[in-house]
Design an enzyme around this catalytic site. Sequence first.
Site, PDB file in Angstrom:
ATOM      1  N   GLY A   1       0.673  -1.383   0.016  1.00  0.00           N
ATOM      2  CA  GLY A   1      -0.046   0.006  -0.001  1.00  0.00           C
ATOM      3  C   GLY A   1       0.720   1.315   0.002  1.00  0.00           C
ATOM      4  O   GLY A   1       2.084   1.245   0.676  1.00  0.00           O
TER       5      GLY A   1
ATOM      6  N   ARG B   1      -2.890   7.992   3.403  1.00  0.00           N
ATOM      7  CA  ARG B   1      -3.071   8.954   4.630  1.00  0.00           C
ATOM      8  C   ARG B   1      -1.987   9.282   5.397  1.00  0.00           C
ATOM      9  O   ARG B   1      -2.186  10.039   6.248  1.00  0.00           O
ATOM     10  CB  ARG B   1      -4.164   8.083   5.541  1.00  0.00           C
ATOM     11  CG  ARG B   1      -5.727   7.775   4.812  1.00  0.00           C
ATOM     12  CD  ARG B   1      -6.464   6.746   5.585  1.00  0.00           C
ATOM     13  NE  ARG B   1      -5.779   5.309   5.119  1.00  0.00           N
ATOM     14  CZ  ARG B   1      -6.537   4.419   5.579  1.00  0.00           C
ATOM     15  NH1 ARG B   1      -7.682   4.307   6.253  1.00  0.00           N
ATOM     16  NH2 ARG B   1      -6.041   2.931   5.180  1.00  0.00           N
TER      17      ARG B   1
ATOM     18  N   THR C   1      -6.254  -5.546  -0.812  1.00  0.00           N
ATOM     19  CA  THR C   1      -5.398  -6.569   0.113  1.00  0.00           C
ATOM     20  C   THR C   1      -5.461  -7.926  -0.436  1.00  0.00           C
ATOM     21  O   THR C   1      -4.539  -8.701  -0.292  1.00  0.00           O
ATOM     22  CB  THR C   1      -6.012  -6.499   1.611  1.00  0.00           C
ATOM     23  OG1 THR C   1      -7.449  -6.476   1.753  1.00  0.00           O
ATOM     24  CG2 THR C   1      -5.356  -5.208   2.413  1.00  0.00           C
TER      25      THR C   1
ATOM     26  N   GLU D   1     -16.429  -3.955   5.613  1.00  0.00           N
ATOM     27  CA  GLU D   1     -15.470  -2.714   5.768  1.00  0.00           C
ATOM     28  C   GLU D   1     -16.214  -1.374   6.508  1.00  0.00           C
ATOM     29  O   GLU D   1     -17.272  -1.397   6.188  1.00  0.00           O
ATOM     30  CB  GLU D   1     -14.990  -2.550   4.527  1.00  0.00           C
ATOM     31  CG  GLU D   1     -13.718  -3.575   4.025  1.00  0.00           C
ATOM     32  CD  GLU D   1     -12.481  -3.598   5.095  1.00  0.00           C
ATOM     33  OE1 GLU D   1     -11.887  -2.651   5.213  1.00  0.00           O
ATOM     34  OE2 GLU D   1     -12.504  -4.813   5.788  1.00  0.00           O
TER      35      GLU D   1
ATOM     36  N   TYR E   1      33.730  20.123  22.710  1.00  0.00           N
ATOM     37  CA  TYR E   1      33.369  19.386  21.624  1.00  0.00           C
ATOM     38  C   TYR E   1      34.697  18.176  21.493  1.00  0.00           C
ATOM     39  O   TYR E   1      35.830  18.777  21.384  1.00  0.00           O
ATOM     40  CB  TYR E   1      33.102  20.055  20.298  1.00  0.00           C
ATOM     41  CG  TYR E   1      33.046  19.117  19.404  1.00  0.00           C
ATOM     42  CD1 TYR E   1      32.021  18.427  19.150  1.00  0.00           C
ATOM     43  CD2 TYR E   1      34.079  19.376  18.080  1.00  0.00           C
ATOM     44  CE1 TYR E   1      31.926  17.574  17.888  1.00  0.00           C
ATOM     45  CE2 TYR E   1      33.954  18.440  16.974  1.00  0.00           C
ATOM     46  CZ  TYR E   1      33.154  17.525  16.783  1.00  0.00           C
ATOM     47  OH  TYR E   1      32.861  16.710  15.756  1.00  0.00           O
TER      48      TYR E   1
ATOM     49  N   ALA F   1      45.457  26.908  29.278  1.00  0.00           N
ATOM     50  CA  ALA F   1      44.087  27.418  28.905  1.00  0.00           C
ATOM     51  C   ALA F   1      44.439  28.547  27.813  1.00  0.00           C
ATOM     52  O   ALA F   1      45.320  29.341  27.865  1.00  0.00           O
ATOM     53  CB  ALA F   1      43.572  27.733  30.297  1.00  0.00           C
TER      54      ALA F   1
HETATM   55  C1  UD1 Z   1      -7.763  -3.333   6.562  1.00  0.00           C
HETATM   56  C2  UD1 Z   1      -8.472  -4.090   6.336  1.00  0.00           C
HETATM   57  C3  UD1 Z   1      -9.725  -3.752   7.499  1.00  0.00           C
HETATM   58  C4  UD1 Z   1      -8.856  -4.159   8.950  1.00  0.00           C
HETATM   59  C5  UD1 Z   1      -7.685  -3.278   9.048  1.00  0.00           C
HETATM   60  C6  UD1 Z   1      -6.782  -3.639  10.211  1.00  0.00           C
HETATM   61  C7  UD1 Z   1      -9.148  -4.715   4.236  1.00  0.00           C
HETATM   62  C8  UD1 Z   1      -9.801  -4.477   3.043  1.00  0.00           C
HETATM   63  N1  UD1 Z   1      -9.429  -3.854   5.148  1.00  0.00           N
HETATM   64  O1  UD1 Z   1      -7.955  -1.920   6.418  1.00  0.00           O
HETATM   65  O2  UD1 Z   1     -10.816  -4.687   7.559  1.00  0.00           O
HETATM   66  O3  UD1 Z   1      -9.659  -3.725   9.946  1.00  0.00           O
HETATM   67  O4  UD1 Z   1      -6.794  -3.396   7.802  1.00  0.00           O
HETATM   68  O5  UD1 Z   1      -5.694  -2.642  10.361  1.00  0.00           O
HETATM   69  O6  UD1 Z   1      -8.178  -5.654   4.166  1.00  0.00           O
HETATM   70  N2  UD1 Z   1      -1.959  -3.351   1.025  1.00  0.00           N
HETATM   71  C9  UD1 Z   1      -1.221  -4.031  -0.011  1.00  0.00           C
HETATM   72  N3  UD1 Z   1      -1.750  -3.773  -1.217  1.00  0.00           N
HETATM   73  C10 UD1 Z   1      -2.994  -3.040  -1.537  1.00  0.00           C
HETATM   74  C11 UD1 Z   1      -3.590  -2.472  -0.324  1.00  0.00           C
HETATM   75  C12 UD1 Z   1      -2.901  -2.699   0.867  1.00  0.00           C
HETATM   76  O7  UD1 Z   1      -0.289  -4.553   0.209  1.00  0.00           O
HETATM   77  O8  UD1 Z   1      -3.448  -2.989  -2.471  1.00  0.00           O
HETATM   78  C13 UD1 Z   1      -1.336  -3.244   2.414  1.00  0.00           C
HETATM   79  C14 UD1 Z   1      -0.717  -2.270   2.850  1.00  0.00           C
HETATM   80  O9  UD1 Z   1       0.488  -1.976   2.684  1.00  0.00           O
HETATM   81  C15 UD1 Z   1      -1.109  -2.383   4.384  1.00  0.00           C
HETATM   82  C16 UD1 Z   1      -2.137  -3.592   4.560  1.00  0.00           C
HETATM   83  O10 UD1 Z   1      -2.296  -4.144   3.239  1.00  0.00           O
HETATM   84  O11 UD1 Z   1      -0.175  -2.889   5.110  1.00  0.00           O
HETATM   85  C17 UD1 Z   1      -3.465  -2.877   5.000  1.00  0.00           C
HETATM   86  O12 UD1 Z   1      -3.962  -1.954   4.027  1.00  0.00           O
HETATM   87  P1  UD1 Z   1      -4.864  -0.834   4.412  1.00  0.00           P
HETATM   88  O13 UD1 Z   1      -5.142   0.177   3.287  1.00  0.00           O
HETATM   89  O14 UD1 Z   1      -4.092   0.069   5.483  1.00  0.00           O
HETATM   90  O15 UD1 Z   1      -6.135  -1.147   5.001  1.00  0.00           O
HETATM   91  P2  UD1 Z   1      -6.966  -0.651   6.008  1.00  0.00           P
HETATM   92  O16 UD1 Z   1      -7.882   0.387   5.528  1.00  0.00           O
HETATM   93  O17 UD1 Z   1      -6.151  -0.219   7.232  1.00  0.00           O
HETATM   94 MG    MG Z   2      -4.153  -0.058   7.701  1.00  0.00          MG
END
Ligand code: UD1
Ligand code: MG
Length: 448
Positions: A14, A18, A80, A154, A349, A406
């Site tokens: 990801g 944010r 994810t 979600e 220093y 000194a």
């Molecule tokens: C996600 C969960 C949510 C959970 C929360 C816990 C999903 C859809 N939602 O939401 O249910 O309560 O985590 O913290 O799974 N990532 C990828 N590839 C992508 C998107 C994300 O590898 O395409 C990775 C991100 O780097 C991150 C993790 O997955 O480490 C979670 O992604 P994030 O976008 O933070 O999901 P949340 O909105 O927190």
């Molecule tokens: Mg997250």
Amino acid sequence: MSAQSLAVVILAAGRGTRMKSASPKVMHALAGRPMIQTLIETIEGLSPEKIIVVAGPDMPELEKAAAPHSVVVQAQRDGTGGAVRCALPALKGFEGNVLIVLGDTPLVKKETLRALIKAKGSGALSVLGCKMSDPAGYGRLKMAADGSLEAIVEDRDANLADKAIDLVNTGVFCVDSAKLAGWLSKLDNKNAQGEYYITQLPALAVADGGKVFISTTKDEGEVRGCNTRGDLALLEKTLQDRLRAKHMAAGVSLQDPQSVYFSCDTQVASDVVIEPQVFFGPGVRVEAGAHIKAFSHIEGSAIGKNVSVGPFARLRPGAEIGSGARIGNFVEIKASKIGKRSKIGHLAYVGDCEMGEDVNFSAGAITVNYDGFQKHKTVIGKGVMVGSNVNLVAPVRIDNGAFVAAGSTITEDVPANALSIARDVAEIRKGWAAAYRKKKAAKKKAKK
Ligand code: UD1
Ligand code: MG
């Protein structure tokens, strides 16, 4: 292949929009190192057969941090679920439990993961849940009447009734490898973000006639996700609390634990006393009996037995302080070895210096180590006395037992037991000040 075999997939592709950052979210530091490394260390503690990190296409720093584990690239960030799909080729031939963890949830504990794996047992899927005091933003665990998990909703897709659920999805799943690929092929992206969500797995498992097991943790700090800078600060606090507790349990006194910051790799021996407001950057080792006084900033340094540091001391990378030495207030030391029992008490220093034992380095003395182009070395022998306000212009060597007067600026080597003095001889004009005052006062009066 036994049912106990374990592979772990870490989702870290990801962008972390944010966070509003140029670096990948999982590379943000907690206690002095990228959060992904803390998570990987925990995962390694489970001794899995393989660890697969899913990274984004533009994350060379993440690939480095994940080494030696395999990294697969999710070319298109489609959620994810899409991320786990990218790990499938790397899981080919593997049979057993696949643990899926989120790179932005790095403080989850080993025991909690073990409990989740155990909860799955010989079933197909288990999910780690947690009751959160503020569940906003998390996926909610929708339970069936029989207490099994029906689906994950979600936050973005939740209605008011769903939002009232405080049992959340921590994002950690344990899946039977035999089921994973089939379920992933059935994911759709009919949701608020148009992404493929891993959170669809429970509903697919139920539709498949299976039961989804839940394991929970009561510690919401360990499963908090890092989505914003605010979350990052909360995770830092959780990790710092853990480190403080660990050091105190090992015999370190912290007078005000909340005000002391450690790095994950800080090593502190027992019977070290740490006063309030002390910061340890990466790479610090402190030996027994040392006393670190308030407001000191220490990184990349080795502090010997019974050394006293601070208050208000700054030890930069490469500072090695010999046992019994005293480093006082407003003293900065960088890339220097300080001999046993030497004293650098105030406002000094010391950089790129090799200082022997029993040296006294007085207030306002400094090593002049930089000529605008290069750094040079200062060597100070045993038992040397460096007076106040001295400039030692490097490269320079002050041999055993020498005195530096000194106020001297020393540009040449000083032999053993010699005195070096490099300053103007004072000229004393008797009565000068009184005459001066008289003349000035008369002038002022005449003006009025
Ligand atoms: C996600 C969960 C949510 C959970 C929360 C816990 C999903 C859809 N939602 O939401 O249910 O309560 O985590 O913290 O799974 N990532 C990828 N590839 C992508 C998107 C994300 O590898 O395409 C990775 C991100 O780097 C991150 C993790 O997955 O480490 C979670 O992604 P994030 O976008 O933070 O999901 P949340 O909105 O927190
Ligand atoms: Mg997250």
